[in-house]
Design a protein around this motif. Structure first.
Motif, mmCIF file in Angstrom:
data_model
loop_
_atom_site.group_PDB
_atom_site.id
_atom_site.type_symbol
_atom_site.label_atom_id
_atom_site.label_comp_id
_atom_site.label_asym_id
_atom_site.label_seq_id
_atom_site.Cartn_x
_atom_site.Cartn_y
_atom_site.Cartn_z
ATOM 1 N N MET B 54 0.655 -1.088 0.075
ATOM 2 C CA MET B 54 0.139 0.021 0.000
ATOM 3 C C MET B 54 0.907 1.295 -0.017
ATOM 4 S SD MET B 54 -2.794 -1.397 -0.126
ATOM 5 C CE MET B 54 -4.035 -0.298 -0.077
ATOM 6 N N TRP B 62 -3.333 2.493 -2.390
ATOM 7 C CA TRP B 62 -4.507 2.873 -2.046
ATOM 8 C C TRP B 62 -5.351 3.385 -3.304
ATOM 9 C CZ3 TRP B 62 -5.627 1.711 3.031
ATOM 10 C CH2 TRP B 62 -4.640 1.703 4.110
ATOM 11 N N GLU B 63 -4.440 4.269 -3.838
ATOM 12 C CA GLU B 63 -5.162 4.868 -5.086
ATOM 13 C C GLU B 63 -5.282 3.954 -6.157
ATOM 14 O OE1 GLU B 63 -6.950 7.423 -5.289
ATOM 15 O OE2 GLU B 63 -7.036 7.265 -7.484
ATOM 16 N N THR B 65 -5.406 0.603 -5.885
ATOM 17 C CA THR B 65 -6.423 -0.224 -5.720
ATOM 18 C C THR B 65 -8.015 0.445 -6.315
ATOM 19 O OG1 THR B 65 -5.377 -1.277 -3.853
ATOM 20 C CG2 THR B 65 -7.596 -1.545 -4.049
ATOM 21 N N ARG B 66 -8.081 1.457 -5.580
ATOM 22 C CA ARG B 66 -9.428 2.087 -6.035
ATOM 23 C C ARG B 66 -9.733 2.308 -7.510
ATOM 24 N NH1 ARG B 66 -7.543 6.341 -2.473
ATOM 25 N NH2 ARG B 66 -8.095 5.466 -0.491
ATOM 26 N N GLY B 81 -3.983 -6.393 -0.128
ATOM 27 C CA GLY B 81 -3.015 -5.184 0.339
ATOM 28 C C GLY B 81 -2.118 -5.567 1.484
ATOM 29 N N THR B 83 0.914 -3.925 4.222
ATOM 30 C CA THR B 83 1.202 -2.874 4.881
ATOM 31 C C THR B 83 2.468 -3.247 5.813
ATOM 32 O OG1 THR B 83 -0.049 -2.504 6.698
ATOM 33 C CG2 THR B 83 -0.816 -1.677 4.705
ATOM 34 N N ASP B 90 -6.029 -0.389 10.428
ATOM 35 C CA ASP B 90 -5.345 -0.281 9.108
ATOM 36 C C ASP B 90 -6.020 -1.641 8.374
ATOM 37 O OD1 ASP B 90 -3.533 1.497 9.328
ATOM 38 O OD2 ASP B 90 -1.708 -0.008 9.745
ATOM 39 N N LYS B 93 -9.078 0.032 6.896
ATOM 40 C CA LYS B 93 -8.961 1.088 5.820
ATOM 41 C C LYS B 93 -8.605 0.258 4.669
ATOM 42 C CE LYS B 93 -6.462 3.669 8.834
ATOM 43 N NZ LYS B 93 -5.449 4.851 9.059
ATOM 44 N N VAL B 94 -7.855 -0.760 4.749
ATOM 45 C CA VAL B 94 -7.207 -1.358 3.372
ATOM 46 C C VAL B 94 -8.364 -1.979 2.660
ATOM 47 C CG1 VAL B 94 -6.100 -3.197 2.470
ATOM 48 C CG2 VAL B 94 -4.820 -1.710 4.117
ATOM 49 N N ALA B 97 -10.577 0.721 0.957
ATOM 50 C CA ALA B 97 -10.039 1.324 -0.386
ATOM 51 C C ALA B 97 -10.111 0.067 -1.503
ATOM 52 C CB ALA B 97 -8.488 1.193 -0.236
ATOM 53 N N TYR B 102 -6.158 -8.600 3.284
ATOM 54 C CA TYR B 102 -5.164 -7.722 3.817
ATOM 55 C C TYR B 102 -4.221 -8.595 4.569
ATOM 56 C CZ TYR B 102 -3.483 -4.752 8.120
ATOM 57 O OH TYR B 102 -2.587 -4.179 8.738
#
Lengths: 154, 124
Positions: B54, B62-63, B65-66, B81, B83, B90, B93-94, B97, B102
């Motif tokens: 990430m 993040w971006e 993935t989006r 994802g 990290t 986290d 959040k992952v 996204a 994760y």
């Protein structure tokens, strides 16, 4: 995200700055640790395939030392997160010192692999990768220690 | 047929290590060193799964993935994802996204393999 060189606890002075710094430091330390553990596991697979028990034992020691480093990183982050604004970083400094010893231990173990059979299975670059990741971890620890000592002085 | 995994990771050592470990498990691995390259290779090669760090330069994970989840051709590709932060929240959040799963560094390889197999299995 703060850059690597912006601990400046005096400047951040507040919990959010410290938390962000701790988050960044955890990322910085876990990245080389990931390489140390990953390469040692990769080499362990190769050693086991070749029934190379001597190398396997050393690699298991590296994995074990790597897990100890992981615990130290978590302790360091806890220590940073739990000390309030203006508090000295004695606990963090102690953990950084332990981290340095643990890193040197892994480096020594990795060097020992050169005297075992695994070194002939085209694994030299992987042994070197473990050493490089150790050096990176050591450099970050030393850098952060100096920064905290400097902060303490000021 | 060999399953294709796209590994998006900027750290050279971690990329090489994961690349080889996954290759030894029989996966066909391609890699990208930042989010832009990851995006381009995912669209072009349509891998069976993407392993996305990430924290990437140029375009972060993040971006990337989006954007992949917003594209018709790539939205069904499972993304794990990864990290090194491993702080509370986290994971959420992952997943928010758009990642399907994760994991954290240092990676527990057996656990990661299980996640890969689960997601590729669902796809098949």
């Amino acid at each position: 995200m703060k850059t690597e060189s912006t601990i400046d606890p005096a400047g951040c002075g507040v919990d959010s700055g410290r938390l962000e710094y701790a988050r960044h430091l955890r990322h910085e330390l876990r990245t080389p640790l990931n390489a140390i553990l990953g390469y040692s596991e990769l080499l362990l697979e190769i050693a086991e395939e070749h029934h190379d028990t001597k190398s396997a034992r050393t690699l298991e020691d590296i994995a074990s030392a790597g897990k100890q480093i992981m615990t130290l990183i978590d302790r360091l982050i806890d220590s940073l997160n739990s000390s309030g604004p203006g508090q000295l970083e004695a606990g963090s400094l102690r953990v950084l010192e332990e981290l340095r010893y643990a890193q040197l231990n892994v480096q020594e173990l990795a060097a020992r692999l050169r005297n075992t059979s695994i070194s002939v299975f085209e694994c030299e670059p992987d042994i070197r990768a473990i050493e490089l990741a150790c050096e990176k971890l050591g450099a970050i620890s030393a850098n952060e220690k100096n920064r905290l000592v400097e902060y303490e002085r000021n | 047929m060999m399953m294709k995994i796209l590994l998006v990771e900027d750290n050279e050592m971690n990329r090489d290590m994961l690349f080889r470990r996954l290759q030894r498990k029989g996966y066909d691995i391609d890699y990208a060193v930042d989010g832009v390259e990851g995006l381009a290779k995912a669209i072009k090669n349509l891998p069976n799964l993407i392993l996305m760090d990430m924290n990437l330069p140029i375009l972060d994970g993040w971006e990337a993935t989006r954007r992949l989840k917003g594209e018709v051709t790539t939205r069904s590709i499972p993304i794990i994802g990864v990290t090194a932060h491993a702080m509370s929240g986290d994971r959420e959040k992952v997943l928010a996204a758009g990642c399907d799963d994760y994991d954290t560094k240092p990676i527990e390889f057996a656990r990661l393999l299980e996640k890969i197999q689960n997601l590729i299995g669902k796809q098949v």
